[in-house]
Design a protein around this motif. Structure first.
Motif, short mmCIF file in Angstrom:
data_model
loop_
_atom_site.label_atom_id
_atom_site.label_comp_id
_atom_site.label_asym_id
_atom_site.label_seq_id
_atom_site.Cartn_x
_atom_site.Cartn_y
_atom_site.Cartn_z
N ALA A 221 0.83 -1.21 0.00
CA ALA A 221 0.00 0.00 0.00
C ALA A 221 0.87 1.26 0.00
O ALA A 221 0.57 2.23 -0.71
CB ALA A 221 -0.93 -0.01 1.21
N THR A 222 1.94 1.25 0.78
CA THR A 222 2.83 2.41 0.82
C THR A 222 3.48 2.65 -0.53
O THR A 222 3.59 3.78 -1.01
CB THR A 222 3.90 2.22 1.91
OG1 THR A 222 3.26 2.02 3.18
CG2 THR A 222 4.81 3.43 2.00
N ALA A 223 3.93 1.57 -1.17
CA ALA A 223 4.52 1.70 -2.50
C ALA A 223 3.50 2.21 -3.51
O ALA A 223 3.81 3.03 -4.37
CB ALA A 223 5.10 0.35 -2.95
N MET A 224 2.27 1.73 -3.40
CA MET A 224 1.24 2.16 -4.33
C MET A 224 0.94 3.65 -4.18
O MET A 224 0.78 4.36 -5.17
CB MET A 224 -0.02 1.33 -4.12
CG MET A 224 -1.00 1.38 -5.28
SD MET A 224 -2.29 0.12 -5.16
CE MET A 224 -1.32 -1.37 -5.47
N VAL A 225 0.88 4.13 -2.96
CA VAL A 225 0.65 5.56 -2.74
C VAL A 225 1.81 6.38 -3.29
O VAL A 225 1.61 7.44 -3.89
CB VAL A 225 0.42 5.85 -1.24
CG1 VAL A 225 0.40 7.35 -0.98
CG2 VAL A 225 -0.88 5.22 -0.78
N ALA A 226 3.04 5.89 -3.13
CA ALA A 226 4.19 6.60 -3.68
C ALA A 226 4.09 6.72 -5.19
O ALA A 226 4.42 7.76 -5.77
CB ALA A 226 5.49 5.88 -3.28
N LEU A 227 3.59 5.67 -5.86
CA LEU A 227 3.39 5.73 -7.31
C LEU A 227 2.26 6.69 -7.66
O LEU A 227 2.35 7.44 -8.64
CB LEU A 227 3.10 4.33 -7.86
CG LEU A 227 4.26 3.34 -7.83
CD1 LEU A 227 3.78 1.96 -8.28
CD2 LEU A 227 5.40 3.80 -8.72
N ILE A 228 1.19 6.67 -6.87
CA ILE A 228 0.07 7.58 -7.12
C ILE A 228 0.53 9.02 -7.01
O ILE A 228 0.14 9.87 -7.81
CB ILE A 228 -1.07 7.28 -6.12
CG1 ILE A 228 -1.73 5.94 -6.46
CG2 ILE A 228 -2.11 8.40 -6.12
CD1 ILE A 228 -2.72 5.45 -5.42
N GLU A 229 1.38 9.29 -6.03
CA GLU A 229 1.86 10.66 -5.83
C GLU A 229 2.65 11.18 -7.03
O GLU A 229 2.75 12.38 -7.25
CB GLU A 229 2.75 10.73 -4.57
CG GLU A 229 2.05 10.41 -3.26
CD GLU A 229 1.39 11.64 -2.65
OE1 GLU A 229 1.28 12.66 -3.34
OE2 GLU A 229 0.99 11.56 -1.48
N ARG A 230 3.21 10.29 -7.83
CA ARG A 230 4.02 10.71 -8.96
C ARG A 230 3.45 10.22 -10.28
O ARG A 230 4.18 10.18 -11.29
CB ARG A 230 5.46 10.21 -8.76
CG ARG A 230 5.56 8.70 -8.72
CD ARG A 230 6.79 8.22 -7.96
NE ARG A 230 8.05 8.63 -8.55
CZ ARG A 230 8.96 9.37 -7.90
NH1 ARG A 230 8.75 9.77 -6.67
NH2 ARG A 230 10.09 9.71 -8.49
N CYS A 231 2.16 9.88 -10.31
CA CYS A 231 1.59 9.28 -11.52
C CYS A 231 1.65 10.22 -12.72
O CYS A 231 1.70 9.78 -13.87
CB CYS A 231 0.17 8.79 -11.28
SG CYS A 231 -1.01 10.07 -10.81
N GLY A 232 1.67 11.54 -12.47
CA GLY A 232 1.74 12.48 -13.57
C GLY A 232 3.03 12.43 -14.34
O GLY A 232 3.10 12.88 -15.49
N THR A 233 4.08 11.89 -13.73
CA THR A 233 5.38 11.80 -14.41
C THR A 233 5.64 10.41 -15.00
O THR A 233 6.66 10.21 -15.66
CB THR A 233 6.52 12.14 -13.44
OG1 THR A 233 6.58 11.14 -12.41
CG2 THR A 233 6.30 13.50 -12.79
N LEU A 234 4.74 9.47 -14.76
CA LEU A 234 4.90 8.11 -15.28
C LEU A 234 4.38 8.03 -16.71
O LEU A 234 3.63 8.89 -17.17
CB LEU A 234 4.13 7.13 -14.39
CG LEU A 234 4.54 7.03 -12.93
CD1 LEU A 234 3.61 6.07 -12.19
CD2 LEU A 234 5.99 6.58 -12.79
N PRO A 235 4.76 6.97 -17.44
CA PRO A 235 4.15 6.75 -18.75
C PRO A 235 2.63 6.63 -18.61
O PRO A 235 2.12 6.31 -17.53
CB PRO A 235 4.78 5.44 -19.21
CG PRO A 235 6.05 5.32 -18.44
CD PRO A 235 5.79 5.98 -17.12
N ALA A 236 1.91 6.85 -19.70
CA ALA A 236 0.45 6.77 -19.66
C ALA A 236 -0.02 5.42 -19.14
O ALA A 236 -1.03 5.32 -18.43
CB ALA A 236 -0.13 7.03 -21.05
N PHE A 237 0.70 4.35 -19.49
CA PHE A 237 0.43 3.02 -18.94
C PHE A 237 1.73 2.51 -18.34
O PHE A 237 2.73 2.34 -19.04
CB PHE A 237 -0.07 2.06 -20.01
CG PHE A 237 -0.35 0.68 -19.48
CD1 PHE A 237 -1.47 0.44 -18.69
CD2 PHE A 237 0.51 -0.38 -19.75
CE1 PHE A 237 -1.73 -0.83 -18.18
CE2 PHE A 237 0.26 -1.65 -19.25
CZ PHE A 237 -0.87 -1.86 -18.46
N ALA A 238 1.74 2.31 -17.02
CA ALA A 238 2.97 1.92 -16.32
C ALA A 238 2.74 0.67 -15.50
O ALA A 238 1.77 0.58 -14.73
CB ALA A 238 3.43 3.06 -15.41
#
Length: 360
Positions: A221-238
């Motif tokens: 869950a902690t890792a998932m939130v960290a990805l959510i916090e930076r989802c704008g910088t990730l590829p459109a599908f990551a």
């Protein structure tokens, strides 16, 4: 109201929307863990739940809305003003997967498309067949050999297609078998030990010498939130893989349980074999056993996820969260009512666990 006041109000509303998430499946293990982790990170979190007495209620810092993930209008209404939709909902007890899973995802996709939201999916290893074992990469071909695997592969295909069209963004975080304080319906709680009872015996599920992947739910869950916090910088599908705890010989998890129980209670639990023979005999009449039997190949063949991509992505926020195995096992057993009282970890161990479980 002056024009400057109006601009300020609009900016505030936009900021709130950027940090508002809808979690589908917040009553379950991974959905509930992610909902609470988002709440603790300062997000406004909505959760959809059937059978609420009122249209909405605030509980545990979450806004619960009455609705059903199978009803498109309910999902659309709940997703208003949300920038993220966590799709962590599954049919209870593995029942009616072929009928319910994809329609629920389609409702999430429609809501995300209408709002330009990001969809976050907790992924599974079901997607991979024997050709991808023992070390599937995030983008390995998905040729599953089970019904649930085929459905999970189709879920990711639909997310990837929509994201590549520009309809929404999507993030998949794949992990092994969950365990932890919130994972009541898991192999750990339903196979290795018996919830609510002292641990007198531990059932070994897999085959000696065959590795198995476990994922401590609070870390996921902690890792998932960290990805959510930076989802704008990730590829459109990551896509990302979460390594968690690798049980190299199929015995390290049961031995960890044994160590924790002996330290806490003085009892040396005996080891027994999981009764696969009973599952095999009962599967024609017990739907759950039929689903368990279908997944047995994951206990007979090693499948290990590497997390180099995730580690690189989270390097600047403290890395991938990883709670030490004995700490995670103790917390899990306490939450399941298998150990008395609360955790007796010493302060240094608890501090180290907190640092590893929550990236800065």
């Amino acid at each position: 109201m002056t024009s400057m006041d109006a601009i300020g109000v609009l900016a505030a509303m936009t900021a709130v929307a950027r940090r508002t998430a809808l979690v589908l499946g917040a009553s379950g293990g991974i959905g509930g863990a992610v909902a609470r982790a988002l709440r603790d990170a300062g997000w406004t979190v909505r959760a959809l739940k059937r059978g609420l007495a009122s249209e909405s209620e605030h509980r545990d810092g979450l806004q619960w809305l009455r609705g059903d993930a199978l009803v498109a209008e309910d999902v659309q209404r709940a997703a208003q003003g949300c920038s993220v939709i966590v799709h962590a909902v599954n049919p209870p007890g593995y029942r009616r997967w072929s009928e319910l899973v994809l329609p629920m995802l389609d409702n999430t996709i429609a809501a995300a498309k209408a709002r330009g939201a990001t969809i976050v999916l907790p992924g599974t290893v079901y997607n991979f067949g024997p050709d991808a074992m023992p070390h599937p990469a995030e983008d390995s071909p998905q040729r599953p050999v089970t019904r649930k695997g085929a459905i999970r592969a189709e879920m990711e295909r639909r997310l990837q297609a929509g994201a590549e069209r520009g309809d929404f963004r999507a993030v998949v975080l794949r992990a092994g078998d969950y365990f932890g304080p919130d994972a009541a319906n898991s192999w750990f709680s339903q196979g290795l030990v018996t919830p609510g009872q002292p641990v007198a015996k531990i059932q070994q599920i897999g085959t000696d010498g065959v590795g198995h992947q476990w994922a401590y739910l609070p870390d996921v869950a902690t890792a998932m939130v960290a990805l959510i916090e930076r989802c704008g910088t990730l590829p459109a599908f990551a896509r990302f893989h979460f390594a968690g705890h690798w049980d190299a010989d199929g015995r390290q998890m049961v031995e960890a349980i044994r160590r924790v129980v002996q330290r806490r209670t003085g009892v040396q639990a005996r080891l027994t074999r999981f009764p696969w023979w009973a599952v095999r005999l009962a599967q024609p009449v017990v739907p759950l056993f039929r689903e368990l039997a279908e997944m047995r190949y994951l206990w007979r063949q090693p499948l290990r996820l590497g997390e180099a991509r995730l580690a690189a992505e989270l390097a600047d926020v403290g890395g991938v969260p990883h709670t030490p195995l004995d700490v995670a096992v103790e917390r899990s057993l306490v939450a399941l009512g298998c150990l008395p009282g609360t955790s007796t970890l010493n302060r240094s161990s608890a501090a180290a666990a907190a640092r590893s479980a929550h990236p800065a």
